[in-house]
Design a protein around this motif. Structure first.
Motif, PDB file in Angstrom:
ATOM      1  N   LEU A 142      46.963  27.457  36.508  1.00  0.00           N
ATOM      2  CA  LEU A 142      47.180  26.345  35.588  1.00  0.00           C
ATOM      3  C   LEU A 142      47.100  25.047  36.388  1.00  0.00           C
ATOM      4  N   ASP A 143      46.863  23.957  35.697  1.00  0.00           N
ATOM      5  CA  ASP A 143      46.857  22.651  36.348  1.00  0.00           C
ATOM      6  C   ASP A 143      48.151  21.912  36.030  1.00  0.00           C
ATOM      7  N   GLU A 144      48.598  21.113  36.966  1.00  0.00           N
ATOM      8  CA  GLU A 144      49.828  20.343  36.744  1.00  0.00           C
ATOM      9  C   GLU A 144      49.569  18.881  37.112  1.00  0.00           C
ATOM     10  N   HIS A 145      49.859  17.991  36.175  1.00  0.00           N
ATOM     11  CA  HIS A 145      49.736  16.556  36.434  1.00  0.00           C
ATOM     12  C   HIS A 145      50.997  15.875  35.925  1.00  0.00           C
ATOM     13  N   GLY A 146      51.708  15.235  36.812  1.00  0.00           N
ATOM     14  CA  GLY A 146      52.936  14.544  36.418  1.00  0.00           C
ATOM     15  C   GLY A 146      53.975  15.471  35.822  1.00  0.00           C
ATOM     16  N   GLY A 147      53.940  16.728  36.264  1.00  0.00           N
ATOM     17  CA  GLY A 147      54.915  17.686  35.765  1.00  0.00           C
ATOM     18  C   GLY A 147      54.506  18.365  34.465  1.00  0.00           C
ATOM     19  N   LEU A 151      45.909  24.341  30.937  1.00  0.00           N
ATOM     20  CA  LEU A 151      44.931  25.350  31.371  1.00  0.00           C
ATOM     21  C   LEU A 151      43.534  24.830  31.100  1.00  0.00           C
ATOM     22  N   ASP A 152      42.681  24.932  32.106  1.00  0.00           N
ATOM     23  CA  ASP A 152      41.243  24.711  31.912  1.00  0.00           C
ATOM     24  C   ASP A 152      40.670  26.047  31.443  1.00  0.00           C
ATOM     25  N   LEU A 153      40.461  26.169  30.140  1.00  0.00           N
ATOM     26  CA  LEU A 153      40.087  27.461  29.563  1.00  0.00           C
ATOM     27  C   LEU A 153      38.742  27.962  30.106  1.00  0.00           C
ATOM     28  N   ASP A 154      37.847  27.041  30.426  1.00  0.00           N
ATOM     29  CA  ASP A 154      36.551  27.458  30.993  1.00  0.00           C
ATOM     30  C   ASP A 154      36.744  28.210  32.310  1.00  0.00           C
ATOM     31  N   LYS A 155      37.715  27.741  33.095  1.00  0.00           N
ATOM     32  CA  LYS A 155      37.978  28.433  34.364  1.00  0.00           C
ATOM     33  C   LYS A 155      38.436  29.860  34.106  1.00  0.00           C
ATOM     34  N   LEU A 156      39.282  30.041  33.085  1.00  0.00           N
ATOM     35  CA  LEU A 156      39.772  31.385  32.767  1.00  0.00           C
ATOM     36  C   LEU A 156      38.617  32.270  32.281  1.00  0.00           C
ATOM     37  N   MET A 157      37.819  31.753  31.366  1.00  0.00           N
ATOM     38  CA  MET A 157      36.734  32.575  30.815  1.00  0.00           C
ATOM     39  C   MET A 157      35.702  32.922  31.883  1.00  0.00           C
ATOM     40  N   ALA A 158      35.554  32.032  32.876  1.00  0.00           N
ATOM     41  CA  ALA A 158      34.584  32.293  33.939  1.00  0.00           C
ATOM     42  C   ALA A 158      35.004  33.465  34.825  1.00  0.00           C
ATOM     43  N   ARG A 159      36.297  33.807  34.815  1.00  0.00           N
ATOM     44  CA  ARG A 159      36.763  34.929  35.644  1.00  0.00           C
ATOM     45  C   ARG A 159      36.601  36.279  34.944  1.00  0.00           C
ATOM     46  N   VAL A 160      36.241  36.255  33.668  1.00  0.00           N
ATOM     47  CA  VAL A 160      36.059  37.510  32.917  1.00  0.00           C
ATOM     48  C   VAL A 160      34.689  38.096  33.241  1.00  0.00           C
ATOM     49  N   ASP A 161      34.667  39.346  33.683  1.00  0.00           N
ATOM     50  CA  ASP A 161      33.380  39.993  33.949  1.00  0.00           C
ATOM     51  C   ASP A 161      33.335  41.355  33.241  1.00  0.00           C
ATOM     52  N   GLN A 162      32.341  42.178  33.592  1.00  0.00           N
ATOM     53  CA  GLN A 162      32.174  43.439  32.844  1.00  0.00           C
ATOM     54  C   GLN A 162      33.294  44.437  33.141  1.00  0.00           C
ATOM     55  N   HIS A 163      34.107  44.178  34.164  1.00  0.00           N
ATOM     56  CA  HIS A 163      35.231  45.071  34.467  1.00  0.00           C
ATOM     57  C   HIS A 163      36.555  44.562  33.889  1.00  0.00           C
ATOM     58  N   THR A 164      36.502  43.450  33.187  1.00  0.00           N
ATOM     59  CA  THR A 164      37.724  42.887  32.600  1.00  0.00           C
ATOM     60  C   THR A 164      38.039  43.602  31.297  1.00  0.00           C
ATOM     61  N   ARG A 165      39.197  44.252  31.246  1.00  0.00           N
ATOM     62  CA  ARG A 165      39.598  44.942  30.017  1.00  0.00           C
ATOM     63  C   ARG A 165      40.617  44.127  29.228  1.00  0.00           C
ATOM     64  N   VAL A 166      41.335  43.238  29.917  1.00  0.00           N
ATOM     65  CA  VAL A 166      42.459  42.540  29.289  1.00  0.00           C
ATOM     66  C   VAL A 166      42.484  41.075  29.735  1.00  0.00           C
ATOM     67  N   ILE A 167      42.717  40.194  28.767  1.00  0.00           N
ATOM     68  CA  ILE A 167      43.132  38.817  29.060  1.00  0.00           C
ATOM     69  C   ILE A 167      44.583  38.712  28.605  1.00  0.00           C
TER      70      ILE A 167
END
Lengths: 386, 386
Positions: A142-147, A151-167
């Motif tokens: 997650l990102d934190e600015h001023g407390g 979440l940058d959702l694109d960053k999360l979706m970019a980590r999903v690959d063909q072996h990802t069963r669960v988010i």
């Protein structure tokens, strides 16, 4: 006994860093413990009474794996009213804590070679279950600015690959109090549908919100056929941490799978504990409202006392009962938490307990009586202002 | 939802065959249910009272992962007195049922590629945990002659190979009542030491014996450094099936591992349930003695009524509260159990519920009030004598 005696994976799992700090406080007088995620008030009397009455009725025998029908009905009514959804009874299984709900779900879905994508800093028990099953947890920071956390959702979706069963989404989040906005939920649900990935939603802090009756929930969006599981618990909203009672909402096809897995994990939950759960759902709103009023007061108190400390980056959380704040120049949160404990006798959780993404931060649980919170915050403000 | 939605391993695990028969009895009047492994008498009042008092004291908060120190001390005292051993406190961890004690131990020890050797017919939950972890359960059939069960230990040891991490012994055994003799325990312990294999002993029925105060236990033989774990439960001896409370005795090096795994499975056991456990150990002997007296009467009754049926091979068990008897000519125990249910309204467990080694047999639980047992046995004798 050598290291090969047990699985290397288990041997290498770190013990709790919160516990490490708490252990350092053993035997110290006058400690105000704000390290764990529980209220200092006991379970409401009406809920305890339901358990006592069930014991009087001799409800001490094995119960159905998926839970008492009466409790499942109460969960259905509660959920449908709260989230305006239309759950059927065969979508609901009782579990022995929200923790067990996570474990059973991960046992069902993940094996070696699979991965699960989630956010961090995170409650370590979530990736812990994935480790036990020999699969790979992938943490998206997650990102934190001023407390304020986001979440940058694109960053999360970019980590999903063909072996990802669960988010796995923990919103409201522990330790950060981060709440996933409705628009992100919609985007993520569409993405999960497209990729055929399971979406697991940890809704344990759903009711502990400072905006409305509940935080935005995927339960308001999902449709039949979605690969979606909601995980919930009686621990936080009804002050039942010691009771170990939770539930899942899942597709009806999974009900028998949860029954099997419950059978092979703990076989059932105590019926008298389940009766306490029924009462919590049916008669617990007043106690919850009282707790929320106190939490609102305490949350303001945290900001009043710590908001002015120049070394801290802190913001009032939208939900949950934690402030997770950055301390300027701190590189070892465990050492700092121990120093705070020694110097002020206030017990905090070190950010490192929530993964490397949590280093540099401290967590304070403010679900404690206001006068104790005021005393603890005075000591902390003094510490950080030095 | 297609089959690939969840792990194939979980999808293909059979649901309980006992439950299949019990479900067929739903809505039938006058059924005497002898299918499950529990007494029809509730938990003794003194034990229930301890839980009520703990609730009165507001013991509703999170507790230590490995259990309340008071309960661990009570288990130590109880075990050392009973088995004349010398356990230390750091060898004892409380678990959420004997079932969970098995699951945590298997999570600690087994991963894909490993195998566990055990005997059959067996409580299916034992190999079930191995399946969940993706490892291989290897079942060595017990032998049965004239209704008496025995193990050819050479056959068991021959199944141990370089991938065997665990030998699991359930003695007294469910469903057979088989008791491993002391000499076999000594031989097997020496073998396990030599091969560096873990020996897991399920001692849940240790007190339910018709010869002395307890069945022979590895706890009387093991020495520091042995890779040995004893699994136990409050369910059977103290009629606490619904409470979900058990424990392990293990090498002290494993205590922190059990703490971690408990944290990631259910996090702790309810403190008020644990107080009931303390009382069971400290004040439960009278209730246990009363139950054993009734079980002895019932065991004799089973032999009096069914011993003369020419179609049956049956012998009084040395331990546990089951008779597991062969029915001549029966090739489908589930169908037969359903037929018995329909014709006599007596509920039995089909042998197939305990693996293919159990086919051809039926299990009757005789932990029920003697008058109900007499009525059920009259009906069964009539059925089998036809």
């Amino acid at each position: 006994m050598n290291d090969q005696a047990i699985r290397a994976k288990i041997q290498s799992m770190p013990a709790s860093r919160i516990r490490e700090v708490a252990d350092a406080g053993m035997g110290l007088d006058g400690v105000i413990p704000l390290w764990f995620g529980e209220s200092d008030r006991p379970t409401p009397a009406v809920i305890k009474q339901a358990a006592v009455e069930a014991l009087d009725r001799d409800e001490t025998f094995y119960a159905a794996n998926v839970g008492l029908t009466g409790l499942r009905e109460a969960i259905r009514t509660y959920s449908n009213n709260l989230y305006s959804c239309a759950l059927d009874l065969d979508q609901i299984a009782v579990t022995g804590s929200g923790m067990q709900a996570v474990m059973l779900s991960i046992q069902m879905l993940l094996e070696p070679g699979d991965n699960m994508v989630t956010t961090g800093p995170t409650w370590p028990n979530i990736p812990g279950t994935v480790d036990i099953m020999g699969a790979e947890p992938r943490i998206v920071p997650l990102d934190e600015h001023g407390g304020v956390w986001s979440l940058d959702l694109d960053k999360l979706m970019a980590r999903v690959d063909q072996h990802t069963r669960v988010i796995f989404i923990n919103s409201p989040g522990n330790p950060t109090g981060w709440v996933m906005p409705r628009e992100q939920q919609e985007t993520l649900l569409a993405f999960a549908r497209e990729r055929g990935v399971w979406l697991l939603s940890d809704d344990v802090y759903s009711r502990i919100t400072y905006h409305g009756r509940h935080a935005p929930s995927f339960l308001e969006l999902v449709e039949p056929g979605d690969r979606f599981i909601s995980i919930n618990s009686f621990s936080k909203a009804w002050r039942m941490t010691g009771w170990r009672l939770g539930w899942v909402v899942a597709p009806p096809e999974l009900l028998n799978q949860y029954a099997k897995l419950t059978e092979f994990n703990t076989s059932c939950q105590p019926p008298f504990v389940q009766h306490a759960g029924i009462t919590a759902l049916e008669k617990g709103e007043d106690a919850l409202a009282e707790m929320m009023a106190e939490l609102k007061t305490n949350r303001q108190l945290v900001m009043d006392r710590l908001g002015g400390c120049t070394r801290l980056r802190i913001s009032p959380p939208d939900a949950a009962f934690y402030a997770f704040f950055a301390v300027e120049g701190m590189s070892d949160s465990v050492a700092t938490a121990k120093d705070i404990l020694a110097q002020t006798r206030v017990g905090l959780a070190p950010g490192a307990a929530f993964g490397p993404e949590g280093e540099g931060y401290l967590r304070i649980c403010f679900a404690n009586r206001t006068d104790r919170m005021a005393e603890a915050l005075d000591r902390l403000a003094d510490y950080f202002d030095r």
